[in-house]
Design a protein around this motif. Sequence first.
Motif, short mmCIF file in Angstrom:
data_model
loop_
_atom_site.label_atom_id
_atom_site.label_comp_id
_atom_site.label_asym_id
_atom_site.label_seq_id
_atom_site.Cartn_x
_atom_site.Cartn_y
_atom_site.Cartn_z
N SER A 10 -12.62 2.52 2.12
CA SER A 10 -13.03 3.90 2.43
C SER A 10 -11.85 4.75 2.87
CB SER A 10 -14.12 3.89 3.50
OG SER A 10 -13.62 3.32 4.70
N GLU A 11 -10.82 4.11 3.42
CA GLU A 11 -9.65 4.86 3.87
C GLU A 11 -8.70 5.19 2.73
OE1 GLU A 11 -7.73 2.87 7.12
OE2 GLU A 11 -9.62 2.10 7.94
N LEU A 12 -8.67 4.31 1.70
CA LEU A 12 -7.64 4.43 0.67
C LEU A 12 -8.14 5.01 -0.65
CD1 LEU A 12 -5.84 0.99 1.20
CD2 LEU A 12 -5.05 3.24 1.92
N VAL A 13 -9.46 5.09 -0.83
CA VAL A 13 -9.96 5.52 -2.13
C VAL A 13 -9.49 6.94 -2.46
CG1 VAL A 13 -12.16 6.42 -1.19
CG2 VAL A 13 -12.03 5.62 -3.59
N VAL A 35 0.82 -1.22 0.00
CA VAL A 35 0.00 0.00 0.00
C VAL A 35 0.85 1.27 0.00
CG1 VAL A 35 -1.45 1.40 1.54
CG2 VAL A 35 -2.21 -0.86 0.81
N PRO A 36 1.94 1.36 0.80
CA PRO A 36 2.74 2.59 0.75
C PRO A 36 3.23 2.92 -0.66
CG PRO A 36 3.33 1.30 2.66
CD PRO A 36 2.42 0.43 1.84
N GLN A 79 2.32 6.35 -5.55
CA GLN A 79 2.04 6.45 -6.99
C GLN A 79 0.71 7.17 -7.26
OE1 GLN A 79 3.75 1.88 -7.78
NE2 GLN A 79 1.61 2.35 -8.05
N HIS A 80 -0.13 7.25 -6.20
CA HIS A 80 -1.49 7.77 -6.33
C HIS A 80 -2.34 6.90 -7.26
CE1 HIS A 80 -0.33 11.31 -4.11
NE2 HIS A 80 0.69 11.49 -4.93
N ARG A 81 -2.00 5.63 -7.30
CA ARG A 81 -2.81 4.69 -8.06
C ARG A 81 -2.46 3.28 -7.63
NH1 ARG A 81 1.48 5.50 -11.63
NH2 ARG A 81 2.36 3.56 -12.43
N GLY A 82 -3.43 2.40 -7.77
CA GLY A 82 -3.23 0.99 -7.45
C GLY A 82 -4.59 0.33 -7.32
N ASP A 131 -6.65 8.08 -1.93
CA ASP A 131 -5.26 7.99 -2.36
C ASP A 131 -5.12 7.31 -3.72
OD1 ASP A 131 -4.18 9.13 0.04
OD2 ASP A 131 -4.62 7.21 1.03
N GLY A 132 -6.26 6.97 -4.35
CA GLY A 132 -6.21 6.32 -5.65
C GLY A 132 -6.08 4.82 -5.59
#
Length: 668
Positions: free
Chosen positions: A552-555, A507-508, A513-516, A557-558
Amino acid sequence: MSYFVTGATGFIGRHLVQELADHREGDIFVLVREGSMSRMEALLTKWGSGRVTPVVGDLGEQALGVDPAWVKEHGGTIDHFFHLAAIYDMTADDATNETMNVGGTRNAVELADQLKAGCFHQVSSVAAAGDYHGRFDETMFAEGQHLPSPYHRTKYESERIVREEAGVPWRVYRPAIVVGNSQTGDMDKVDGPYYFFPLMKAMRDRLPSWLPMVGIDLGDTNVVPVDYVAKAMDHLAHLPGHDGEAFHLVNPEPQPVVDMVNAFCRAAGAPTFATPIDRSVTRGPMSLIPRALHPSTIATGLVRMGPVQAVLDQTIGRLGIPAEVLGHSSFTATFDSRRTEKALAGSGIGVPDLESYARTLWGYWEEHLDESTGRDPRIREALTGKYVVITGASSGIGQVTALKVAQAGGVPVLVARGKDKLEETRAAIEQRGGTAHVFPCDLSDLDAIDRLCEQLTTELPSVDFVINNAGRSIRRSLRLSHDRFHDFERTMQLNYFGAIRLIMGLVPQMRSQHRGHVVNISSIGVQTNPPRFSAYVASKSALDSWSNVVSSELVGDGVTFTNIHMPLVRTPMIAPTKLYDKFPTISPAQAADLVITAMVDRPHEINTALGNAGAIAHTVAPKLAFRVLNMAYHVFPDSAAAKGQEATGGTRESEQIMLARVFKGIHW
């Protein structure tokens, strides 16, 4: 005993060389063009014999362009000269057929004469019989038959050259339409019935399998698997007293075209065809009708007409079915193979029934030869240049997903415990022009996962997708689980803890990258709660719930997630439960297509209609749902593996199959 083989890098040729390497003594010399040495080196490794030696030459040159010094050194030492190098393609043009089939055979005969070979073995084809009507036996050749295409004409002419010009003893082998290996499905190109597989796939994906389809009787065809052809040639070549003879490597019983099509449709899960007017009718009163007015004759005549072929090229041609192939889908001759059958008697070599290996052929095509993923512009746009981490990539869904990702221009990053199988998958990808990376890792070892994540984030330029596919399934009732708490621990360790440890480690990188995108291969069992899968379903439910929360926490961040509630898939994971052998399942390729959809469209979930129905039933009428599941619990017993016993026949098989078909895809 020593051998010389042309066409050893070809489909039949490489199987024949394998037979010779496995069962015969002596040197095996194989002709290879200078530009094909890299492919030959891979085959040398696969054959696993130090007795196979490449000889540089070219089919288009006199005496195959072999160095005269080599010919002089080996003159009189070659016992068997096998000539397989040729064009086996109905769609090839006249000039190509002439150069490869006629000129190549003349050059091979010239080399065999210079070597004073013990016997020249020519691989011809039943196409040499052309449009002959009636029984064509193995003593027949020049019967005045019409030769309707360049392929037919050059196969006839090349056999004539051997018969009339060879200065050494000869034998001729006439295979029917050669399909993949009946044991492995191995095939190297789309040919013969394979041209129709994309249409069957489209029918499967768009129509229910029970839908009746109407067809016409298009006459008879004849297909044989390549392993039969190679074994038969090896055996027949070494029988004394058969020089100057031809052998028909065919199915002794002609196969109606519609029966062959239906065998592959059933293997694909597509609708099958019924023929309201079949030969049971045409052999009655309609037998008085001239042959020119039979449905198969009319249909064949139409598709061979230029204007009709132009229309076909713009319609079914877009599905990959050449119009030329439609015009030659059946045989007017019936091939008598009694001489071959007599020569093979007692060898154990025979033609298997197509039904017994049709699914094997279909599965290999779907996983290795179907190019629809790579031709889809949306998929290519989403995956080209993207790094896709795939766990469980050594077999099943993970392996096929890797092949499809590479086909679309992506870079699969292969993760599993077994390095050797991962390397085989990488080799297959690279052989087709793709790129892949191998990272062996035991995903039940959390420390090993941490090291893997460090490697991935250090060595790869990006991590664009993570496919959590590796998993463990256990089918065992609670009644048999009281002393097996470790079943729950090890299932949770791999399916849940291993999966989230990998995601958390990557995840980091995806955040930076602002995507994944993460794709979790979950189970239809999460929605339907089938009995006996408490350990497995609980672990998949945990992964689902964890992904739903962190989404919901990561959306922002892409980083996004897709949970695929996968129905029952025909993979090695379900093999221990023999009950599943007769159940309707989807193939690994169908499952991989769902994974590709998840990567391209990025939905939150991918579900089946039955899975959604199960989830609704548990919400709206939970008591009724549990009653139905309890009934299934009593109909489907614990497997012999779960009980620690040998497999035995079930007493309620008809009920089991009925329920399995009604609730298609559920893990009973």
